[in-house]
Motif scaffolding. Structure first.
Motif, PDB file in Angstrom:
ATOM      1  N   ARG A 197       0.841  -1.191   0.000  1.00 41.02           N
ATOM      2  CA  ARG A 197       0.000   0.000   0.000  1.00 41.02           C
ATOM      3  C   ARG A 197       0.883   1.250   0.000  1.00 41.02           C
ATOM      4  N   GLU A 198       0.463   2.217  -0.771  1.00 40.84           N
ATOM      5  CA  GLU A 198       1.277   3.401  -1.033  1.00 40.84           C
ATOM      6  C   GLU A 198       0.520   4.665  -0.625  1.00 40.84           C
ATOM      7  N   PHE A 199       1.215   5.590   0.002  1.00 43.12           N
ATOM      8  CA  PHE A 199       0.617   6.873   0.359  1.00 43.12           C
ATOM      9  C   PHE A 199       0.339   7.690  -0.892  1.00 43.12           C
ATOM     10  N   VAL A 200      -0.843   8.308  -0.927  1.00 46.68           N
ATOM     11  CA  VAL A 200      -1.209   9.153  -2.063  1.00 46.68           C
ATOM     12  C   VAL A 200      -1.282  10.624  -1.643  1.00 46.68           C
ATOM     13  N   ALA A 201      -2.063  10.909  -0.607  1.00 49.82           N
ATOM     14  CA  ALA A 201      -2.224  12.302  -0.182  1.00 49.82           C
ATOM     15  C   ALA A 201      -2.793  12.368   1.226  1.00 49.82           C
ATOM     16  N   GLY A 202      -2.482  13.455   1.932  1.00 49.74           N
ATOM     17  CA  GLY A 202      -3.011  13.666   3.273  1.00 49.74           C
ATOM     18  C   GLY A 202      -3.370  15.125   3.476  1.00 49.74           C
ATOM     19  N   SER A 213       4.211   9.940  -6.540  1.00 49.94           N
ATOM     20  CA  SER A 213       3.586   9.389  -7.737  1.00 49.94           C
ATOM     21  C   SER A 213       2.446  10.252  -8.273  1.00 49.94           C
ATOM     22  N   VAL A 214       1.857  11.096  -7.450  1.00 52.89           N
ATOM     23  CA  VAL A 214       0.722  11.913  -7.900  1.00 52.89           C
ATOM     24  C   VAL A 214       0.982  13.406  -7.728  1.00 52.89           C
ATOM     25  N   LYS A 215       2.117  13.744  -7.185  1.00 48.12           N
ATOM     26  CA  LYS A 215       2.413  15.148  -6.920  1.00 48.12           C
ATOM     27  C   LYS A 215       2.381  15.948  -8.212  1.00 48.12           C
ATOM     28  N   LEU A 251     -10.496  13.248  -3.522  1.00 44.49           N
ATOM     29  CA  LEU A 251      -9.202  13.172  -4.190  1.00 44.49           C
ATOM     30  C   LEU A 251      -9.450  13.274  -5.688  1.00 44.49           C
ATOM     31  N   THR A 252      -8.834  14.246  -6.308  1.00 43.21           N
ATOM     32  CA  THR A 252      -8.897  14.383  -7.758  1.00 43.21           C
ATOM     33  C   THR A 252      -7.521  14.115  -8.329  1.00 43.21           C
ATOM     34  N   ILE A 253      -7.475  13.247  -9.315  1.00 45.96           N
ATOM     35  CA  ILE A 253      -6.236  12.983 -10.043  1.00 45.96           C
ATOM     36  C   ILE A 253      -6.446  13.383 -11.489  1.00 45.96           C
ATOM     37  N   ASN A 254      -5.600  14.250 -11.970  1.00 41.69           N
ATOM     38  CA  ASN A 254      -5.646  14.682 -13.365  1.00 41.69           C
ATOM     39  C   ASN A 254      -4.603  13.928 -14.164  1.00 41.69           C
ATOM     40  N   ASN A 255      -4.800  13.912 -15.480  1.00 47.40           N
ATOM     41  CA  ASN A 255      -3.833  13.264 -16.363  1.00 47.40           C
ATOM     42  C   ASN A 255      -3.487  11.869 -15.848  1.00 47.40           C
ATOM     43  N   GLU A 262      -0.361   3.462 -14.494  1.00 45.99           N
ATOM     44  CA  GLU A 262       0.231   3.116 -13.197  1.00 45.99           C
ATOM     45  C   GLU A 262      -0.571   3.653 -12.013  1.00 45.99           C
ATOM     46  N   ASP A 263      -1.609   4.423 -12.270  1.00 41.76           N
ATOM     47  CA  ASP A 263      -2.519   4.844 -11.207  1.00 41.76           C
ATOM     48  C   ASP A 263      -3.541   3.749 -10.883  1.00 41.76           C
ATOM     49  N   THR A 264      -3.531   2.698 -11.670  1.00 45.44           N
ATOM     50  CA  THR A 264      -4.443   1.586 -11.428  1.00 45.44           C
ATOM     51  C   THR A 264      -4.157   0.959 -10.068  1.00 45.44           C
ATOM     52  N   ALA A 265      -5.186   0.930  -9.232  1.00 41.98           N
ATOM     53  CA  ALA A 265      -5.022   0.431  -7.868  1.00 41.98           C
ATOM     54  C   ALA A 265      -6.361   0.483  -7.153  1.00 41.98           C
ATOM     55  N   VAL A 266      -6.393  -0.111  -5.985  1.00 43.50           N
ATOM     56  CA  VAL A 266      -7.510   0.100  -5.069  1.00 43.50           C
ATOM     57  C   VAL A 266      -7.133   1.291  -4.186  1.00 43.50           C
ATOM     58  N   TYR A 267      -8.030   2.257  -4.124  1.00 43.94           N
ATOM     59  CA  TYR A 267      -7.783   3.478  -3.375  1.00 43.94           C
ATOM     60  C   TYR A 267      -8.541   3.427  -2.054  1.00 43.94           C
ATOM     61  N   TYR A 268      -7.820   3.734  -0.982  1.00 42.83           N
ATOM     62  CA  TYR A 268      -8.380   3.675   0.359  1.00 42.83           C
ATOM     63  C   TYR A 268      -8.380   5.056   1.007  1.00 42.83           C
TER      64      TYR A 268
END
Length: 127
Positions: free
Chosen positions: A45-50, A63-65, A81-85, A89-95
């Protein structure tokens, strides 16, 4: 009973934008930090944003900065959480995750700082 329920996942094409939503119930998190993590198949599991309760501090994983935005609406007990572009590799389960402490800025990237977790929402980005 505290619940975090994510939604907004699905299949998107690379380059599209997506917005994930996490609705909390059972207690208010308006004074608590919250975050997003993700886990791809076969990976940790990888940190995305806080984000802090005031939204003053926002931290992003490498990876998303630069192409994502975390936000919250405390009146709705909801995290976004909004991810543009988007990329394959953004394919994942998001928690979605929340800290039980109030008025506390955690080490966002540390999973152990979070006390509540959602079940996750699958995001698949096709190339």
């Amino acid at each position: 009973q505290v619940q975090l329920v994510e939604s907004g996942g699905g299949l998107v094409q690379a380059g599209d934008s997506l917005t994930l939503t996490c609705v909390a119930s059972g207690r208010t998190f308006s004074k608590s930090a919250m975050g997003w993590f993700r886990q791809a198949p076969g990976q940790e599991r990888e940190f995305v944003a806080g984000i802090t309760w005031t939204s003053v501090i926002k931290v992003y994983g490498n990876s998303v900065k630069g192409r994502s935005t975390i936000s919250r609406d405390n009146s709705k007990n909801t995290l976004y959480l909004t991810i543009n572009n988007t990329k394959p590799e953004d394919t994942a389960v998001y928690y979605c995750a929340a800290d039980r402490h109030q008025y506390y800025t955690p080490n966002f990237k540390n999973e152990g700082e979070y006390d509540y977790w959602g079940q996750g929402t699958q995001v698949t980005v096709s190339s």
